[in-house]
Design a protein around this motif. Structure first.
Motif, PDB file in Angstrom:
ATOM      1  N   GLU A  13       0.796 -15.467   1.494  1.00 32.27           N
ATOM      2  CA  GLU A  13       0.409 -14.546   2.625  1.00 32.27           C
ATOM      3  C   GLU A  13       0.382 -14.904   3.930  1.00 32.27           C
ATOM      4  OE1 GLU A  13      -4.417 -14.891   3.041  1.00 32.27           O
ATOM      5  OE2 GLU A  13      -3.835 -14.767   0.967  1.00 32.27           O
ATOM      6  N   ASP A  14       0.679 -16.041   4.568  1.00 35.27           N
ATOM      7  CA  ASP A  14       0.897 -16.409   5.833  1.00 35.27           C
ATOM      8  C   ASP A  14       2.133 -15.640   6.609  1.00 35.27           C
ATOM      9  OD1 ASP A  14      -0.927 -18.170   5.814  1.00 35.27           O
ATOM     10  OD2 ASP A  14      -0.030 -19.932   5.948  1.00 35.27           O
ATOM     11  N   ALA A  15       3.128 -15.161   5.647  1.00 38.43           N
ATOM     12  CA  ALA A  15       4.302 -14.395   6.073  1.00 38.43           C
ATOM     13  C   ALA A  15       3.977 -13.083   6.691  1.00 38.43           C
ATOM     14  CB  ALA A  15       5.232 -14.300   4.775  1.00 38.43           C
ATOM     15  N   VAL A  16       2.696 -12.622   6.125  1.00 39.57           N
ATOM     16  CA  VAL A  16       2.217 -11.167   6.506  1.00 39.57           C
ATOM     17  C   VAL A  16       1.965 -11.147   8.265  1.00 39.57           C
ATOM     18  CG1 VAL A  16       0.182  -9.475   6.480  1.00 39.57           C
ATOM     19  CG2 VAL A  16       1.154 -10.613   4.482  1.00 39.57           C
ATOM     20  N   ASP A  35      14.892  -7.624  13.010  1.00 36.44           N
ATOM     21  CA  ASP A  35      14.774  -6.561  11.989  1.00 36.44           C
ATOM     22  C   ASP A  35      14.563  -6.802  10.529  1.00 36.44           C
ATOM     23  OD1 ASP A  35      14.715  -4.660  14.169  1.00 36.44           O
ATOM     24  OD2 ASP A  35      16.813  -4.435  14.153  1.00 36.44           O
ATOM     25  N   ASN A  36      13.922  -8.052  10.400  1.00 32.71           N
ATOM     26  CA  ASN A  36      13.851  -8.604   8.913  1.00 32.71           C
ATOM     27  C   ASN A  36      12.663  -7.838   8.547  1.00 32.71           C
ATOM     28  OD1 ASN A  36      16.071 -10.160   8.588  1.00 32.71           O
ATOM     29  ND2 ASN A  36      15.011 -11.859   9.690  1.00 32.71           N
ATOM     30  N   ASN A  37      12.296  -7.934   7.206  1.00 31.75           N
ATOM     31  CA  ASN A  37      11.340  -7.231   6.468  1.00 31.75           C
ATOM     32  C   ASN A  37      10.354  -8.205   5.869  1.00 31.75           C
ATOM     33  OD1 ASN A  37      12.752  -4.714   6.158  1.00 31.75           O
ATOM     34  ND2 ASN A  37      13.686  -5.724   4.708  1.00 31.75           N
ATOM     35  N   ASP A  61      -0.541  -2.724   9.089  1.00 31.74           N
ATOM     36  CA  ASP A  61       0.199  -2.874  10.439  1.00 31.74           C
ATOM     37  C   ASP A  61       1.550  -3.520  10.416  1.00 31.74           C
ATOM     38  OD1 ASP A  61      -2.030  -1.712  11.887  1.00 31.74           O
ATOM     39  OD2 ASP A  61      -2.870  -3.578  11.741  1.00 31.74           O
ATOM     40  N   VAL A  62       1.862  -4.010   9.132  1.00 32.31           N
ATOM     41  CA  VAL A  62       3.171  -4.543   9.077  1.00 32.31           C
ATOM     42  C   VAL A  62       4.360  -3.556   9.421  1.00 32.31           C
ATOM     43  CG1 VAL A  62       4.726  -5.441   7.268  1.00 32.31           C
ATOM     44  CG2 VAL A  62       2.678  -6.075   7.425  1.00 32.31           C
ATOM     45  N   PRO A  63       5.567  -3.862  10.340  1.00 32.35           N
ATOM     46  CA  PRO A  63       6.316  -3.179  10.785  1.00 32.35           C
ATOM     47  C   PRO A  63       7.465  -2.709   9.587  1.00 32.35           C
ATOM     48  CG  PRO A  63       6.441  -5.410  11.893  1.00 32.35           C
ATOM     49  CD  PRO A  63       5.555  -5.208  11.042  1.00 32.35           C
ATOM     50  N   ARG A  64       7.789  -3.529   8.586  1.00 33.66           N
ATOM     51  CA  ARG A  64       8.792  -3.307   7.705  1.00 33.66           C
ATOM     52  C   ARG A  64       8.528  -4.003   6.538  1.00 33.66           C
ATOM     53  NH1 ARG A  64      10.771  -3.935  12.332  1.00 33.66           N
ATOM     54  NH2 ARG A  64      11.319  -6.027  12.035  1.00 33.66           N
ATOM     55  N   VAL A  65       8.443  -3.481   5.294  1.00 37.91           N
ATOM     56  CA  VAL A  65       8.486  -3.983   4.195  1.00 37.91           C
ATOM     57  C   VAL A  65       9.613  -3.861   3.123  1.00 37.91           C
ATOM     58  CG1 VAL A  65       6.003  -4.349   4.042  1.00 37.91           C
ATOM     59  CG2 VAL A  65       7.116  -2.151   2.819  1.00 37.91           C
ATOM     60  N   ALA A  66       9.867  -4.573   2.243  1.00 36.93           N
ATOM     61  CA  ALA A  66      11.205  -4.472   1.223  1.00 36.93           C
ATOM     62  C   ALA A  66      10.365  -4.865  -0.034  1.00 36.93           C
ATOM     63  CB  ALA A  66      12.204  -5.305   1.345  1.00 36.93           C
ATOM     64  N   LEU A  82       3.366   0.984  -7.864  1.00 39.70           N
ATOM     65  CA  LEU A  82       1.947   0.197  -7.819  1.00 39.70           C
ATOM     66  C   LEU A  82       2.031   0.187  -6.204  1.00 39.70           C
ATOM     67  CD1 LEU A  82      -0.637  -1.355  -8.347  1.00 39.70           C
ATOM     68  CD2 LEU A  82       0.838  -3.664  -8.468  1.00 39.70           C
ATOM     69  N   TYR A  83       3.174  -0.334  -5.516  1.00 43.07           N
ATOM     70  CA  TYR A  83       2.988   0.116  -3.952  1.00 43.07           C
ATOM     71  C   TYR A  83       2.400   1.489  -3.760  1.00 43.07           C
ATOM     72  CZ  TYR A  83       4.600  -0.380   0.755  1.00 43.07           C
ATOM     73  OH  TYR A  83       4.549  -0.443   2.042  1.00 43.07           O
TER      74      TYR A  83
END
Length: 169
Positions: free
Chosen positions: A86-89, A98-100, A132-137, A145-146
């Motif tokens: 979760e620290d990645a969040v 521009d990574n996710n 508030d995360v800018p980008r997810v993959a 589920l997401y």
């Protein structure tokens, strides 16, 4: 960080099993210290020490995550962690260039990826933690589920207070 010293360090057989699954050495180092514990995951999602199966233990900022690979069961020590990794969040480096934030479908997928992103343990907290995360993959098999969970929780029932209008005399 929770104290993991009560749990045994992962043995070569555990590390060997992870390597055989395709987990790179760098992921094992990133997830270190990986510990092992015997016990079971109770119905409330908390790990209970004692007689039971062997679990791999991963440290999180305020909790410990316990994963039993054979049954693919995951639990926590304190119920505070919402995700493994979760620290990645909140790490700005996750989104640099521009990574996710990668959301993986299982702990082994997260490990094989080199611990790049996270594996969500508690989807009931996903909206509040990821809004508030800018980008997810998102792993393809997680997409339904997401989509179901990434909606704001239902708000309160709302009423309209009508204003009284003045009448001309």
């Amino acid at each position: 960080m929770i104290d993991l010293s009560n749990y045994s360090p992962a043995e070569p057989k555990h590390i060997g099993w992870l390597r055989a699954q395709g987990v790179p050495v760098v992921a094992i180092a990133n997830a270190a210290p990986i510990r092992v514990a015997n016990g079971f995951i109770a119905d409330d999602g908390r790990f209970e020490d004692g007689h039971g199966q062997c679990h791999l233990v991963f440290a999180e900022a305020e909790d410990a995550v316990f994963w039993q690979p054979r049954e693919n069961r995951v639990g926590t020590a304190l119920g505070r962690s919402f995700a493994l990794g979760e620290d990645a969040v909140t790490n700005p480096g996750t989104y640099a260039f521009d990574n996710n934030l990668n959301l993986w479908a299982s702990p082994i997928d997260w490990l094989i990826s080199g611990c790049d992103g996270c594996f969500v343990l508690d989807w009931s907290r996903a909206w509040s933690r990821l809004q508030d995360v800018p980008r997810v993959a998102v792993a393809e098999r997680l997409l339904p589920l997401y989509r179901a969970r990434m909606k704001p929780p239902r708000g309160p029932e709302t009423f309209v207070l009508r204003e009284k209008q003045a009448v001309a005399a």
